[in-house]
Motif scaffolding. Structure first.
Motif, PDB file in Angstrom:
ATOM      1  N   THR A 100      44.204  77.014 -36.744  1.00  0.00           N
ATOM      2  CA  THR A 100      44.944  77.017 -38.005  1.00  0.00           C
ATOM      3  C   THR A 100      43.975  77.091 -39.185  1.00  0.00           C
ATOM      4  O   THR A 100      44.157  77.894 -40.102  1.00  0.00           O
ATOM      5  CB  THR A 100      45.841  75.762 -38.114  1.00  0.00           C
ATOM      6  OG1 THR A 100      46.746  75.758 -37.004  1.00  0.00           O
ATOM      7  CG2 THR A 100      46.624  75.746 -39.408  1.00  0.00           C
ATOM      8  N   GLY A 101      42.935  76.273 -39.142  1.00  0.00           N
ATOM      9  CA  GLY A 101      41.931  76.281 -40.207  1.00  0.00           C
ATOM     10  C   GLY A 101      41.162  77.588 -40.275  1.00  0.00           C
ATOM     11  O   GLY A 101      40.889  78.114 -41.358  1.00  0.00           O
ATOM     12  N   TRP A 102      40.825  78.122 -39.111  1.00  0.00           N
ATOM     13  CA  TRP A 102      40.082  79.379 -39.069  1.00  0.00           C
ATOM     14  C   TRP A 102      40.916  80.505 -39.685  1.00  0.00           C
ATOM     15  O   TRP A 102      40.403  81.323 -40.461  1.00  0.00           O
ATOM     16  CB  TRP A 102      39.697  79.704 -37.625  1.00  0.00           C
ATOM     17  CG  TRP A 102      38.931  80.975 -37.502  1.00  0.00           C
ATOM     18  CD1 TRP A 102      37.596  81.166 -37.732  1.00  0.00           C
ATOM     19  CD2 TRP A 102      39.471  82.258 -37.167  1.00  0.00           C
ATOM     20  NE1 TRP A 102      37.279  82.490 -37.542  1.00  0.00           N
ATOM     21  CE2 TRP A 102      38.415  83.175 -37.196  1.00  0.00           C
ATOM     22  CE3 TRP A 102      40.743  82.701 -36.829  1.00  0.00           C
ATOM     23  CZ2 TRP A 102      38.593  84.525 -36.899  1.00  0.00           C
ATOM     24  CZ3 TRP A 102      40.919  84.040 -36.544  1.00  0.00           C
ATOM     25  CH2 TRP A 102      39.852  84.932 -36.576  1.00  0.00           C
ATOM     26  N   LEU A 103      42.195  80.546 -39.346  1.00  0.00           N
ATOM     27  CA  LEU A 103      43.070  81.577 -39.910  1.00  0.00           C
ATOM     28  C   LEU A 103      43.229  81.409 -41.418  1.00  0.00           C
ATOM     29  O   LEU A 103      43.252  82.400 -42.156  1.00  0.00           O
ATOM     30  CB  LEU A 103      44.434  81.566 -39.215  1.00  0.00           C
ATOM     31  CG  LEU A 103      44.434  82.121 -37.796  1.00  0.00           C
ATOM     32  CD1 LEU A 103      45.763  81.846 -37.110  1.00  0.00           C
ATOM     33  CD2 LEU A 103      44.129  83.620 -37.804  1.00  0.00           C
ATOM     34  N   MET A 104      43.336  80.174 -41.878  1.00  0.00           N
ATOM     35  CA  MET A 104      43.428  79.937 -43.331  1.00  0.00           C
ATOM     36  C   MET A 104      42.177  80.464 -44.028  1.00  0.00           C
ATOM     37  O   MET A 104      42.251  81.064 -45.099  1.00  0.00           O
ATOM     38  CB  MET A 104      43.580  78.445 -43.636  1.00  0.00           C
ATOM     39  CG  MET A 104      44.992  77.946 -43.590  1.00  0.00           C
ATOM     40  SD  MET A 104      46.104  78.729 -44.774  1.00  0.00           S
ATOM     41  CE  MET A 104      45.584  77.984 -46.310  1.00  0.00           C
ATOM     42  N   GLN A 105      41.028  80.226 -43.416  1.00  0.00           N
ATOM     43  CA  GLN A 105      39.771  80.714 -43.993  1.00  0.00           C
ATOM     44  C   GLN A 105      39.721  82.245 -43.960  1.00  0.00           C
ATOM     45  O   GLN A 105      39.309  82.880 -44.925  1.00  0.00           O
ATOM     46  CB  GLN A 105      38.587  80.121 -43.230  1.00  0.00           C
ATOM     47  CG  GLN A 105      38.448  78.623 -43.465  1.00  0.00           C
ATOM     48  CD  GLN A 105      37.515  77.963 -42.473  1.00  0.00           C
ATOM     49  OE1 GLN A 105      37.831  77.868 -41.294  1.00  0.00           O
ATOM     50  NE2 GLN A 105      36.377  77.508 -42.960  1.00  0.00           N
ATOM     51  N   ALA A 106      40.155  82.820 -42.846  1.00  0.00           N
ATOM     52  CA  ALA A 106      40.127  84.272 -42.701  1.00  0.00           C
ATOM     53  C   ALA A 106      41.082  84.968 -43.673  1.00  0.00           C
ATOM     54  O   ALA A 106      40.822  86.095 -44.090  1.00  0.00           O
ATOM     55  CB  ALA A 106      40.467  84.656 -41.266  1.00  0.00           C
ATOM     56  N   MET A 107      42.165  84.293 -44.037  1.00  0.00           N
ATOM     57  CA  MET A 107      43.170  84.885 -44.929  1.00  0.00           C
ATOM     58  C   MET A 107      43.084  84.326 -46.344  1.00  0.00           C
ATOM     59  O   MET A 107      44.074  84.352 -47.074  1.00  0.00           O
ATOM     60  CB  MET A 107      44.577  84.642 -44.348  1.00  0.00           C
ATOM     61  CG  MET A 107      44.818  85.323 -43.036  1.00  0.00           C
ATOM     62  SD  MET A 107      46.530  85.164 -42.462  1.00  0.00           S
ATOM     63  CE  MET A 107      46.628  83.422 -42.116  1.00  0.00           C
ATOM     64  N   ARG A 108      41.941  83.851 -46.739  1.00  0.00           N
ATOM     65  CA  ARG A 108      41.849  83.176 -48.040  1.00  0.00           C
ATOM     66  C   ARG A 108      42.136  84.081 -49.234  1.00  0.00           C
ATOM     67  O   ARG A 108      42.368  83.610 -50.320  1.00  0.00           O
ATOM     68  CB  ARG A 108      40.540  82.436 -48.184  1.00  0.00           C
ATOM     69  CG  ARG A 108      39.312  83.252 -48.278  1.00  0.00           C
ATOM     70  CD  ARG A 108      38.090  82.332 -48.483  1.00  0.00           C
ATOM     71  NE  ARG A 108      36.888  82.969 -48.021  1.00  0.00           N
ATOM     72  CZ  ARG A 108      36.278  82.691 -46.880  1.00  0.00           C
ATOM     73  NH1 ARG A 108      36.771  81.777 -46.080  1.00  0.00           N
ATOM     74  NH2 ARG A 108      35.195  83.324 -46.538  1.00  0.00           N
ATOM     75  N   ARG A 109      42.151  85.383 -49.049  1.00  0.00           N
ATOM     76  CA  ARG A 109      42.483  86.287 -50.149  1.00  0.00           C
ATOM     77  C   ARG A 109      43.998  86.524 -50.250  1.00  0.00           C
ATOM     78  O   ARG A 109      44.474  87.112 -51.207  1.00  0.00           O
ATOM     79  CB  ARG A 109      41.758  87.614 -49.980  1.00  0.00           C
ATOM     80  CG  ARG A 109      40.247  87.466 -50.021  1.00  0.00           C
ATOM     81  CD  ARG A 109      39.564  88.755 -50.375  1.00  0.00           C
ATOM     82  NE  ARG A 109      38.137  88.781 -50.125  1.00  0.00           N
ATOM     83  CZ  ARG A 109      37.231  88.043 -50.724  1.00  0.00           C
ATOM     84  NH1 ARG A 109      37.597  87.166 -51.615  1.00  0.00           N
ATOM     85  NH2 ARG A 109      35.949  88.172 -50.454  1.00  0.00           N
ATOM     86  N   GLN A 110      44.734  86.085 -49.254  1.00  0.00           N
ATOM     87  CA  GLN A 110      46.198  86.215 -49.253  1.00  0.00           C
ATOM     88  C   GLN A 110      46.803  85.000 -49.966  1.00  0.00           C
ATOM     89  O   GLN A 110      46.125  84.030 -50.251  1.00  0.00           O
ATOM     90  CB  GLN A 110      46.720  86.282 -47.811  1.00  0.00           C
ATOM     91  CG  GLN A 110      46.036  87.315 -46.941  1.00  0.00           C
ATOM     92  CD  GLN A 110      46.075  88.713 -47.515  1.00  0.00           C
ATOM     93  OE1 GLN A 110      47.093  89.148 -48.024  1.00  0.00           O
ATOM     94  NE2 GLN A 110      44.958  89.431 -47.440  1.00  0.00           N
ATOM     95  N   SER A 111      48.090  85.057 -50.219  1.00  0.00           N
ATOM     96  CA  SER A 111      48.745  83.925 -50.867  1.00  0.00           C
ATOM     97  C   SER A 111      48.651  82.688 -49.969  1.00  0.00           C
ATOM     98  O   SER A 111      48.634  82.797 -48.741  1.00  0.00           O
ATOM     99  CB  SER A 111      50.213  84.240 -51.155  1.00  0.00           C
ATOM    100  OG  SER A 111      50.993  84.102 -49.988  1.00  0.00           O
ATOM    101  N   VAL A 112      48.576  81.528 -50.598  1.00  0.00           N
ATOM    102  CA  VAL A 112      48.467  80.274 -49.847  1.00  0.00           C
ATOM    103  C   VAL A 112      49.704  80.075 -48.973  1.00  0.00           C
ATOM    104  O   VAL A 112      49.589  79.711 -47.797  1.00  0.00           O
ATOM    105  CB  VAL A 112      48.262  79.072 -50.798  1.00  0.00           C
ATOM    106  CG1 VAL A 112      48.377  77.754 -50.054  1.00  0.00           C
ATOM    107  CG2 VAL A 112      46.917  79.173 -51.505  1.00  0.00           C
TER     108      VAL A 112
END
Length: 185
Positions: A100-112
């Motif tokens: 979950t954390g890795w995906l949040m980091q990978a998608m940090r340019r997308q909306s929260v």
């Protein structure tokens, strides 16, 4: 590791423990795996802290549980919890928080909101269930197909938890963006 990171890891372990105070619901047809709020804790830890810190917060909690602290839903604790049909889900919380954390980091340019929802569903449901189903199959003597069928009852509740985590993350990002560490690595 910085002092701030240690405090945040401990804080999310504590939040996870508090989620264990909410009552669990035992389902007779789910192989002995209860419905708890703690799966939301793994999603939240990953979304808020990022991969490593999120996973470490769950490891910290599981270490304290293994020592005997009754921090799992229903007041469960001790080494015995690692030998129940729930063991796959319990161990899977670490992987779920990490992914979950890795995906949040990978998608940090997308909306929260979108990132947190996708990360929570993939890490907190897909990855969590991969571990949980295998553990249930091994400990309850079920085939993988039967263990999967038994776990289907949990999906609607976990989907709601994923939406709640996404809404929490979006709210935190608006008010205290620095608290969303998964976006600042």
């Amino acid at each position: 590791m910085k002092d701030r990171s240690l405090v945040q890891i401990a804080l999310y372990a504590a939040i996870f423990a508090v989620l264990g105070l909410l009552p669990k619901f035992d389902l007779p047809f789910a192989g002995g795996v209860p419905i708890t709020a703690q799966s939301m804790g793994a999603m939240l830890a990953g979304v808020m802290l990022g991969a490593w810190r999120g996973a470490l917060s769950i490891v910290l909690l599981l270490f304290v549980v293994a020592l005997g602290a009754p921090l799992l839903a229903g007041g469960r604790g001790g080494l015995g919890v690692f030998f129940t049909p729930s063991v796959g889900f319990i161990v899977g919380w670490v992987a779920a928080a990490f992914v979950t954390g890795w995906l949040m980091q990978a998608m940090r340019r997308q909306s929260v909101l979108a990132s947190a929802l996708i990360a929570s569903v993939v890490g907190g449901i897909v990855v969590e269930y991969a571990f949980g189903i295998v553990g249930l199959s091994l400990k309850a003597g079920l085939s993988l197909a039967d263990a999967t069928k038994a776990c289907l009852i949990f999906i609607p509740g976990d989907a709601i938890k994923a939406v709640l985590v996404a809404l929490i993350a979006q709210t935190v990002a608006r008010g205290m963006p620095d608290a969303l560490l998964s976006r600042h690595v």
